[in-house]
Design a protein around this motif. Structure first.
Motif, short mmCIF file in Angstrom:
data_model
loop_
_atom_site.label_atom_id
_atom_site.label_comp_id
_atom_site.label_asym_id
_atom_site.label_seq_id
_atom_site.Cartn_x
_atom_site.Cartn_y
_atom_site.Cartn_z
N TRP A 108 0.77 -0.94 -0.06
CA TRP A 108 -0.09 0.41 -0.18
C TRP A 108 1.27 1.10 -0.26
CZ3 TRP A 108 -5.55 0.04 0.49
CH2 TRP A 108 -5.90 -1.70 0.73
N PRO A 109 1.06 1.60 -1.08
CA PRO A 109 2.51 2.66 -0.89
C PRO A 109 1.83 4.39 -0.24
CG PRO A 109 1.43 2.42 -3.40
CD PRO A 109 0.88 1.21 -2.57
N LEU A 110 0.62 4.40 -0.22
CA LEU A 110 0.63 5.64 0.20
C LEU A 110 -0.24 5.47 1.14
CD1 LEU A 110 -1.45 7.16 -3.02
CD2 LEU A 110 0.28 7.63 -1.52
N GLY A 111 -0.25 4.56 2.02
CA GLY A 111 -0.45 3.34 3.51
C GLY A 111 -1.87 2.66 3.44
N LYS A 112 -2.64 2.02 3.78
CA LYS A 112 -3.94 1.13 3.89
C LYS A 112 -4.88 2.43 4.02
CE LYS A 112 -0.91 -2.44 6.29
NZ LYS A 112 -0.61 -3.71 7.14
N ARG A 113 -4.89 3.76 4.47
CA ARG A 113 -6.21 3.79 4.37
C ARG A 113 -6.33 4.53 3.31
NH1 ARG A 113 -6.76 7.38 10.80
NH2 ARG A 113 -6.64 5.14 11.96
N ARG A 114 -5.29 4.11 2.11
CA ARG A 114 -5.63 5.23 0.53
C ARG A 114 -5.92 4.10 -0.15
NH1 ARG A 114 -2.97 10.19 0.89
NH2 ARG A 114 -3.46 10.61 -1.23
N GLN A 115 -6.27 4.13 -1.59
CA GLN A 115 -7.00 3.66 -2.70
C GLN A 115 -6.03 2.25 -3.36
OE1 GLN A 115 -10.10 2.89 -2.43
NE2 GLN A 115 -10.26 3.76 -0.66
N ILE A 116 -4.89 2.84 -3.04
CA ILE A 116 -4.16 2.66 -4.05
C ILE A 116 -3.37 1.26 -3.39
CG2 ILE A 116 -1.82 2.75 -5.73
CD1 ILE A 116 -4.64 4.59 -6.07
N ILE A 117 -3.13 -0.24 -4.46
CA ILE A 117 -2.37 -1.16 -4.09
C ILE A 117 -1.35 -1.09 -4.91
CG2 ILE A 117 -4.36 -1.52 -2.22
CD1 ILE A 117 -5.13 -3.84 -4.77
N VAL A 118 -0.28 -1.98 -4.99
CA VAL A 118 0.74 -2.68 -5.89
C VAL A 118 0.80 -4.39 -5.42
CG1 VAL A 118 3.13 -3.12 -6.33
CG2 VAL A 118 1.92 -1.01 -6.17
N ASP A 119 0.13 -5.04 -5.81
CA ASP A 119 -0.37 -6.65 -5.44
C ASP A 119 -0.28 -7.46 -7.28
OD1 ASP A 119 -1.42 -8.90 -5.15
OD2 ASP A 119 -3.19 -8.46 -4.42
N PRO A 120 0.87 -8.07 -6.94
CA PRO A 120 1.64 -8.90 -7.71
C PRO A 120 -0.05 -9.94 -9.11
CG PRO A 120 2.56 -10.36 -6.24
CD PRO A 120 1.49 -8.70 -5.56
N ARG A 121 -0.63 -9.98 -7.92
CA ARG A 121 -1.90 -10.92 -8.64
C ARG A 121 -2.67 -10.36 -9.28
NH1 ARG A 121 -3.42 -13.30 -2.81
NH2 ARG A 121 -3.39 -11.06 -3.04
N ARG A 122 -2.21 -8.33 -9.21
CA ARG A 122 -3.53 -7.72 -10.06
C ARG A 122 -2.77 -6.95 -10.84
NH1 ARG A 122 -7.63 -5.31 -5.68
NH2 ARG A 122 -8.91 -5.12 -7.36
N ASN A 123 -3.52 -6.86 -12.31
CA ASN A 123 -2.80 -6.19 -12.75
C ASN A 123 -1.32 -5.98 -13.46
OD1 ASN A 123 -4.88 -5.19 -13.67
ND2 ASN A 123 -5.12 -3.14 -12.87
N PHE A 124 -0.91 -7.09 -13.70
CA PHE A 124 0.76 -7.65 -13.63
C PHE A 124 1.98 -6.83 -12.53
CE2 PHE A 124 -0.60 -9.05 -17.50
CZ PHE A 124 0.42 -10.96 -17.42
N GLY A 125 0.46 -6.80 -10.90
CA GLY A 125 1.30 -5.80 -10.19
C GLY A 125 1.98 -4.28 -10.62
N GLN A 126 1.08 -3.62 -11.71
CA GLN A 126 1.19 -2.47 -11.32
C GLN A 126 0.12 -1.64 -10.71
OE1 GLN A 126 3.10 -0.95 -13.99
NE2 GLN A 126 3.55 -2.47 -14.32
N PRO A 127 0.81 -0.25 -9.81
CA PRO A 127 -0.53 0.02 -9.10
C PRO A 127 -1.81 0.38 -10.06
CG PRO A 127 1.63 1.09 -9.57
CD PRO A 127 1.61 0.25 -10.51
N THR A 128 -2.50 -0.18 -8.64
CA THR A 128 -4.20 -0.41 -8.87
C THR A 128 -4.90 0.29 -7.40
OG1 THR A 128 -4.05 -2.78 -10.82
CG2 THR A 128 -6.34 -2.44 -9.65
#
Length: 241
Positions: free
Chosen positions: A172-192
């Motif tokens: 969670w690059p902006l912190g867990k209260r924000r809406q952006i995640i980097v997850d290798p299982r989603r969109n090839f790991g692109q920020p989502t």
């Protein structure tokens, strides 16, 4: 999801399922980690250097999980996280020689190719760092390993951005209260954006093209806070470039 005490399983084969591993070019990895392209290449590929009249070679710090694609270096999500932790230790004053040796020892003892993004680096992994610091007389690493407050100062800000469940990790690059995640299982790991799954860059670029947040939210059928956080994330990367 709660943090677990288990370590990340070692990768026994380089034939990964790219749908779950994340996939990044060197420039993409440099942009997301805010580490220079040159460092990313050197740390994962090794490099030649001249010492007097002799040309020597420095090996890669660890073996990347993904085979080169069309002869170009590619990184996995775990490679991305490992870069961040190595960079944090180097910035804290640990010598490059000591860092390389400590990383190798941690790989061996923790039985994982990527020991610094393992939860165990915060427990028994710290004793590995301490022994290596003492062996190399590296005061910076000794201080990090023995001083809980100092160790936390260096790694805790990034650790708080990680959500671990078993062998799965989300950033969670902006912190867990924000809406952006980097997850290798989603969109090839692109920020989502976490709720709708739309790539953050798509939303941010639409706003940058002079559309309003409300317009972009309607076009992509997402919530306004997702658009705002996508814009904030892209702006944070641009500011660090």
């Amino acid at each position: 999801m709660r943090h677990t005490s288990g370590f990340i399983s070692p990768v026994h084969t380089r034939e990964l399922n790219l749908l779950n591993a994340g996939l990044y070019s060197v420039p993409e990895a440099a942009r997301l980690t805010r580490i220079s392209i040159g460092k990313v290449r050197r740390w994962l590929k090794g490099y030649d250097f001249r010492s007097g009249t002799v040309v020597r070679h420095s090996d890669a710090v660890w073996q990347g999980e993904i085979k080169p694609i069309e002869n170009k270096l590619a990184l996995s999500f775990r490679d991305l996280l490992e870069l961040r932790f190595v960079d944090a230790f180097i910035r804290a004053g640990v010598s490059w020689k000591t860092m390389r040796r400590a990383h190798s020892k941690a790989q061996e003892k923790l039985k994982t190719t990527h020991p610094f993004c393992s939860n165990r680096i915060f427990t028994d992994g710290r004793s590995i760092l301490l022994r290596q610091g003492e062996e190399d007389s590296d005061e910076a690493l000794i201080n990090l390993a023995t001083d809980q407050a100092e160790f936390s100062r260096v790694v805790e800000p990034f650790r708080k951005q990680l959500e671990c469940s078993g062998n799965d990790i989300i950033w969670w690059p902006l912190g867990k209260r924000r809406q952006i995640i980097v997850d290798p299982r989603r969109n090839f790991g692109q920020p989502t954006v976490v709720k709708s799954g739309v790539p953050a860059t798509a939303l941010a670029r639409s706003v940058k093209a002079n559309a309003s947040v409300d317009e972009v939210a309607r076009w992509y059928e997402v919530q306004r806070d997702e658009v705002r956080d996508a814009v904030a994330f892209e702006e944070s990367l641009a500011a660090a470039a």
